[in-house]
Design a protein around this motif. Structure first.
Motif, PDB file in Angstrom:
ATOM      1  N   GLY A  23      91.092 -29.863  38.654  1.00 30.53           N
ATOM      2  CA  GLY A  23      90.893 -30.073  37.223  1.00 30.53           C
ATOM      3  C   GLY A  23      89.481 -29.869  36.694  1.00 30.53           C
ATOM      4  N   ALA A  24      88.484 -29.676  37.575  1.00 32.58           N
ATOM      5  CA  ALA A  24      87.110 -29.492  37.095  1.00 32.58           C
ATOM      6  C   ALA A  24      86.992 -28.162  36.348  1.00 32.58           C
ATOM      7  CB  ALA A  24      86.145 -29.519  38.274  1.00 32.58           C
ATOM      8  N   ARG A  25      86.377 -28.202  35.164  1.00 35.69           N
ATOM      9  CA  ARG A  25      86.262 -26.983  34.349  1.00 35.69           C
ATOM     10  C   ARG A  25      84.828 -26.650  33.949  1.00 35.69           C
ATOM     11  NH1 ARG A  25      90.181 -26.491  36.517  1.00 35.69           N
ATOM     12  NH2 ARG A  25      92.318 -26.173  35.779  1.00 35.69           N
ATOM     13  N   ARG A  26      83.880 -27.536  34.221  1.00 41.61           N
ATOM     14  CA  ARG A  26      82.456 -27.262  34.001  1.00 41.61           C
ATOM     15  C   ARG A  26      81.701 -27.812  35.209  1.00 41.61           C
ATOM     16  NH1 ARG A  26      81.525 -23.265  30.439  1.00 41.61           N
ATOM     17  NH2 ARG A  26      82.084 -23.813  28.306  1.00 41.61           N
ATOM     18  N   VAL A  27      81.251 -26.922  36.082  1.00 37.16           N
ATOM     19  CA  VAL A  27      80.661 -27.356  37.350  1.00 37.16           C
ATOM     20  C   VAL A  27      79.261 -26.766  37.508  1.00 37.16           C
ATOM     21  CG1 VAL A  27      80.995 -27.515  39.850  1.00 37.16           C
ATOM     22  CG2 VAL A  27      83.003 -27.364  38.339  1.00 37.16           C
ATOM     23  N   LEU A  28      78.253 -27.629  37.528  1.00 38.68           N
ATOM     24  CA  LEU A  28      76.881 -27.203  37.826  1.00 38.68           C
ATOM     25  C   LEU A  28      76.731 -27.156  39.345  1.00 38.68           C
ATOM     26  CD1 LEU A  28      74.868 -29.584  35.434  1.00 38.68           C
ATOM     27  CD2 LEU A  28      75.481 -27.202  35.006  1.00 38.68           C
ATOM     28  N   VAL A  29      76.348 -26.004  39.863  1.00 39.17           N
ATOM     29  CA  VAL A  29      76.209 -25.828  41.314  1.00 39.17           C
ATOM     30  C   VAL A  29      74.746 -25.519  41.606  1.00 39.17           C
ATOM     31  CG1 VAL A  29      77.027 -24.573  43.346  1.00 39.17           C
ATOM     32  CG2 VAL A  29      78.545 -24.861  41.374  1.00 39.17           C
ATOM     33  N   THR A  30      74.055 -26.416  42.291  1.00 37.60           N
ATOM     34  CA  THR A  30      72.643 -26.152  42.581  1.00 37.60           C
ATOM     35  C   THR A  30      72.526 -25.389  43.900  1.00 37.60           C
ATOM     36  OG1 THR A  30      72.259 -28.191  43.813  1.00 37.60           O
ATOM     37  CG2 THR A  30      71.954 -28.303  41.441  1.00 37.60           C
ATOM     38  N   GLY A  31      71.670 -24.383  43.895  1.00 33.12           N
ATOM     39  CA  GLY A  31      71.327 -23.718  45.155  1.00 33.12           C
ATOM     40  C   GLY A  31      70.397 -24.616  45.958  1.00 33.12           C
ATOM     41  N   THR A  32      69.958 -24.153  47.126  1.00 28.88           N
ATOM     42  CA  THR A  32      69.024 -24.976  47.896  1.00 28.88           C
ATOM     43  C   THR A  32      67.621 -24.809  47.324  1.00 28.88           C
ATOM     44  OG1 THR A  32      68.248 -23.373  49.503  1.00 28.88           O
ATOM     45  CG2 THR A  32      70.338 -24.425  49.990  1.00 28.88           C
ATOM     46  N   GLY A  33      66.826 -25.845  47.457  1.00 26.97           N
ATOM     47  CA  GLY A  33      65.410 -25.752  47.102  1.00 26.97           C
ATOM     48  C   GLY A  33      64.676 -24.933  48.165  1.00 26.97           C
ATOM     49  N   PRO A  34      63.343 -24.853  48.050  1.00 28.08           N
ATOM     50  CA  PRO A  34      62.556 -24.127  49.053  1.00 28.08           C
ATOM     51  C   PRO A  34      62.466 -24.956  50.340  1.00 28.08           C
ATOM     52  CG  PRO A  34      61.144 -24.962  47.294  1.00 28.08           C
ATOM     53  CD  PRO A  34      62.531 -25.380  46.955  1.00 28.08           C
ATOM     54  N   LEU A  35      63.452 -24.813  51.198  1.00 27.87           N
ATOM     55  CA  LEU A  35      63.612 -25.676  52.381  1.00 27.87           C
ATOM     56  C   LEU A  35      62.361 -25.708  53.256  1.00 27.87           C
ATOM     57  CD1 LEU A  35      67.203 -24.472  53.384  1.00 27.87           C
ATOM     58  CD2 LEU A  35      66.605 -26.577  52.169  1.00 27.87           C
ATOM     59  N   GLY A  36      61.680 -24.574  53.353  1.00 25.54           N
ATOM     60  CA  GLY A  36      60.516 -24.498  54.247  1.00 25.54           C
ATOM     61  C   GLY A  36      59.265 -25.150  53.708  1.00 25.54           C
ATOM     62  N   CYS A  37      59.281 -25.580  52.429  1.00 25.84           N
ATOM     63  CA  CYS A  37      58.065 -26.107  51.793  1.00 25.84           C
ATOM     64  C   CYS A  37      58.067 -27.628  51.646  1.00 25.84           C
ATOM     65  CB  CYS A  37      57.882 -25.481  50.414  1.00 25.84           C
ATOM     66  SG  CYS A  37      57.758 -23.685  50.450  1.00 25.84           S
ATOM     67  N   VAL A  38      59.125 -28.302  52.054  1.00 21.49           N
ATOM     68  CA  VAL A  38      59.140 -29.767  51.929  1.00 21.49           C
ATOM     69  C   VAL A  38      58.191 -30.350  52.981  1.00 21.49           C
ATOM     70  CG1 VAL A  38      61.499 -29.784  51.012  1.00 21.49           C
ATOM     71  CG2 VAL A  38      61.148 -30.119  53.470  1.00 21.49           C
ATOM     72  N   PRO A  39      57.594 -31.524  52.713  1.00 23.50           N
ATOM     73  CA  PRO A  39      56.619 -32.082  53.661  1.00 23.50           C
ATOM     74  C   PRO A  39      57.138 -32.195  55.101  1.00 23.50           C
ATOM     75  CG  PRO A  39      56.546 -33.279  51.594  1.00 23.50           C
ATOM     76  CD  PRO A  39      57.696 -32.327  51.479  1.00 23.50           C
ATOM     77  N   ALA A  40      58.439 -32.468  55.265  1.00 25.79           N
ATOM     78  CA  ALA A  40      59.006 -32.587  56.624  1.00 25.79           C
ATOM     79  C   ALA A  40      58.850 -31.277  57.395  1.00 25.79           C
ATOM     80  CB  ALA A  40      60.478 -32.977  56.548  1.00 25.79           C
ATOM     81  N   GLU A  41      59.087 -30.162  56.706  1.00 27.54           N
ATOM     82  CA  GLU A  41      58.991 -28.863  57.387  1.00 27.54           C
ATOM     83  C   GLU A  41      57.544 -28.408  57.542  1.00 27.54           C
ATOM     84  OE1 GLU A  41      61.499 -27.982  58.963  1.00 27.54           O
ATOM     85  OE2 GLU A  41      62.934 -29.263  57.919  1.00 27.54           O
ATOM     86  N   LEU A  42      56.670 -28.775  56.589  1.00 22.20           N
ATOM     87  CA  LEU A  42      55.242 -28.483  56.755  1.00 22.20           C
ATOM     88  C   LEU A  42      54.723 -29.195  58.000  1.00 22.20           C
ATOM     89  CD1 LEU A  42      53.766 -28.814  53.115  1.00 22.20           C
ATOM     90  CD2 LEU A  42      54.580 -26.762  54.273  1.00 22.20           C
ATOM     91  N   ALA A  43      55.197 -30.431  58.208  1.00 18.04           N
ATOM     92  CA  ALA A  43      54.762 -31.221  59.364  1.00 18.04           C
ATOM     93  C   ALA A  43      55.302 -30.672  60.677  1.00 18.04           C
ATOM     94  CB  ALA A  43      55.192 -32.675  59.185  1.00 18.04           C
ATOM     95  N   GLN A  44      56.559 -30.209  60.662  1.00 18.03           N
ATOM     96  CA  GLN A  44      57.202 -29.830  61.927  1.00 18.03           C
ATOM     97  C   GLN A  44      57.129 -28.341  62.238  1.00 18.03           C
ATOM     98  OE1 GLN A  44      61.190 -31.766  62.230  1.00 18.03           O
ATOM     99  NE2 GLN A  44      60.410 -33.021  60.554  1.00 18.03           N
ATOM    100  N   ARG A  45      57.197 -27.500  61.197  1.00 17.74           N
ATOM    101  CA  ARG A  45      57.309 -26.059  61.446  1.00 17.74           C
ATOM    102  C   ARG A  45      56.247 -25.218  60.771  1.00 17.74           C
ATOM    103  NH1 ARG A  45      62.703 -27.512  61.020  1.00 17.74           N
ATOM    104  NH2 ARG A  45      63.939 -27.081  62.889  1.00 17.74           N
ATOM    105  N   GLY A  46      55.627 -25.758  59.741  1.00 13.73           N
ATOM    106  CA  GLY A  46      54.638 -24.972  58.992  1.00 13.73           C
ATOM    107  C   GLY A  46      53.365 -24.766  59.817  1.00 13.73           C
ATOM    108  N   VAL A  47      52.619 -23.726  59.479  1.00 15.42           N
ATOM    109  CA  VAL A  47      51.334 -23.465  60.136  1.00 15.42           C
ATOM    110  C   VAL A  47      50.248 -23.521  59.064  1.00 15.42           C
ATOM    111  CG1 VAL A  47      50.003 -21.793  61.502  1.00 15.42           C
ATOM    112  CG2 VAL A  47      52.482 -21.976  61.833  1.00 15.42           C
ATOM    113  N   ASN A  48      49.233 -24.394  59.295  1.00  4.92           N
ATOM    114  CA  ASN A  48      48.109 -24.556  58.340  1.00  4.92           C
ATOM    115  C   ASN A  48      48.585 -24.857  56.916  1.00  4.92           C
ATOM    116  OD1 ASN A  48      46.318 -23.935  60.418  1.00  4.92           O
ATOM    117  ND2 ASN A  48      46.478 -21.734  60.006  1.00  4.92           N
TER     118      ASN A  48
END
Length: 369
Positions: free
Chosen positions: A214-239
């Protein structure tokens, strides 16, 4: 006072109290309901009712919420669904598992989201007891049965058809699945481009099912910039640079999501699904935090380790004194101020952010129906 005057006065009191009761009920019944599906970015507290580690039920979560207490929202204050409710002139939807979600409050809608989940059922398995998307959809059906008992099947169908729906999925399928550990089961099964194609095909089934219900108006968000969140800067980011691999994942996923939504809309013959470009919305303040009043978009307000990016926020974490100066509240989630900027884009953003239209346009179109 003679008897007839007394009877008239009694009827007047009854009529007036009935009028007041109806006046308080009708606007709620006529207002637009709001339903939310997804993960921790939009969970309003369902996980507080579950035995899971994916919870935001302790200080300092909720430090800037009106009650200054944790609510299960992964935020210092309000989250995206709260702010969308503000935009459409409604009170916030309650978590579906909340015992307060009964009677008239059901007509406002419901939030089915659960932190840790993804498009795939094996995403977030480490959190054990969370509400997978298939279960959230089951709850949506159960919700409709409960509302039917209250206002009848026909009115319920109208309420659902006229409702606004928000769904946020996909980030965890990378962060808490494909890239969770080196050589994860999914990364051994699929190359990244093939994994994205698989995710999109599974997501399509989920959205088609929500439409069927029955949903007829659906806002669908894509993913944010996954690599730029502080968790990924800490674990995978370089400098302090965003993780290239996770950014690549988002770069592959988001355009294919928009394409799939366009295909669904043309198949249905109506603009049911509206894509919100969360990646572009976040990248604005990641590229230029000062332009939005932030001192940093790299360091989380609350957390520990490099960039405050390790683990979730706890009572033992570092905590910034002014949350409005930080784009990220904790290692994964935006601050309330950042959420406000995102919802502003959802409400009135250009086609760079919203496709095929923004929320203000949806509201204007639907008010004429």
């Amino acid at each position: 006072m003679d008897q007839s005057s007394s009877i008239f006065a009694s009827w007047l009191v009854i009529f007036f109290s009935l009028f007041v009761t109806l006046a308080s009920v009708v606007p709620q019944a006529e207002a637009r309901a709001f339903f939310v599906f997804g993960d921790s970015l939009v969970d309003n507290g369902n996980n507080d009712y579950l035995a899971t580690t994916a919870r935001a039920d302790s200080y300092p979560y909720g430090i800037d919420y009106p009650t200054h207490r944790p609510t299960g929202r992964f935020s210092n204050g309000l989250n995206i669904p709260d702010l969308i409710s503000e935009q459409i002139g409604m009170e916030s939807t309650l978590p579906y598992l909340s015992p307060e979600l009964t009677g008239q409050r059901l007509l406002v809608g419901a939030n089915f989201a659960s932190a840790g989940i993804g498009i795939l059922n094996d995403t977030g398995f480490q959190f054990i007891n969370i509400i997978r998307i298939s279960k959230q959809i089951e709850y949506f059906q159960q919700y409709q049965q409960r509302v039917s008992a209250l206002i009848g099947a026909e009115q319920t169908e109208r309420l659902v058809n006229q409702a606004l729906v928000l769904i946020t999925l996909g980030g965890n399928d990378f962060v808490n699945n494909y890239y969770l550990v080196p050589f994860s089961a999914r990364s051994r099964q699929f190359s990244l481009p093939d994994y994205v194609v698989y995710l999109i095909s599974e997501y399509r089934k989920i959205l088609a099912r929500i439409y069927e219900l029955g949903a007829r108006r659906v806002l669908v968000t894509g993913t944010g910039p996954l690599g730029c969140v502080p968790a990924e800067l800490a674990q995978r980011g370089v400098n302090g640079e965003c993780s290239v691999e996770l950014q690549r994942a988002a770069d592959l996923f988001n355009p294919q999501l928009v394409q799939m939504l366009n295909e669904l809309n043309s198949q249905i013959g109506s603009d049911v699904f509206v894509a919100a470009n969360a990646f572009a919305m976040h990248m604005d303040f990641i590229h230029d935090p000062q332009a939005y009043g932030f001192v940093t978009s790299k360091i989380a307000c609350c957390g520990q380790g490099p960039y405050n990016g390790i683990g979730l926020c706890t009572i033992a974490s570092n905590l910034c004194p002014n949350r409005d100066l930080y784009a990220f509240w904790d290692p994964f989630h935006p601050s309330e101020k950042a959420n406000r900027i995102i919802v502003q884009r959802i409400a009135s953003g250009s086609s760079k952010y919203m496709n095929p239209m923004n929320l203000s346009t949806i509201m204007a179109l639907d008010s004429r129906v």
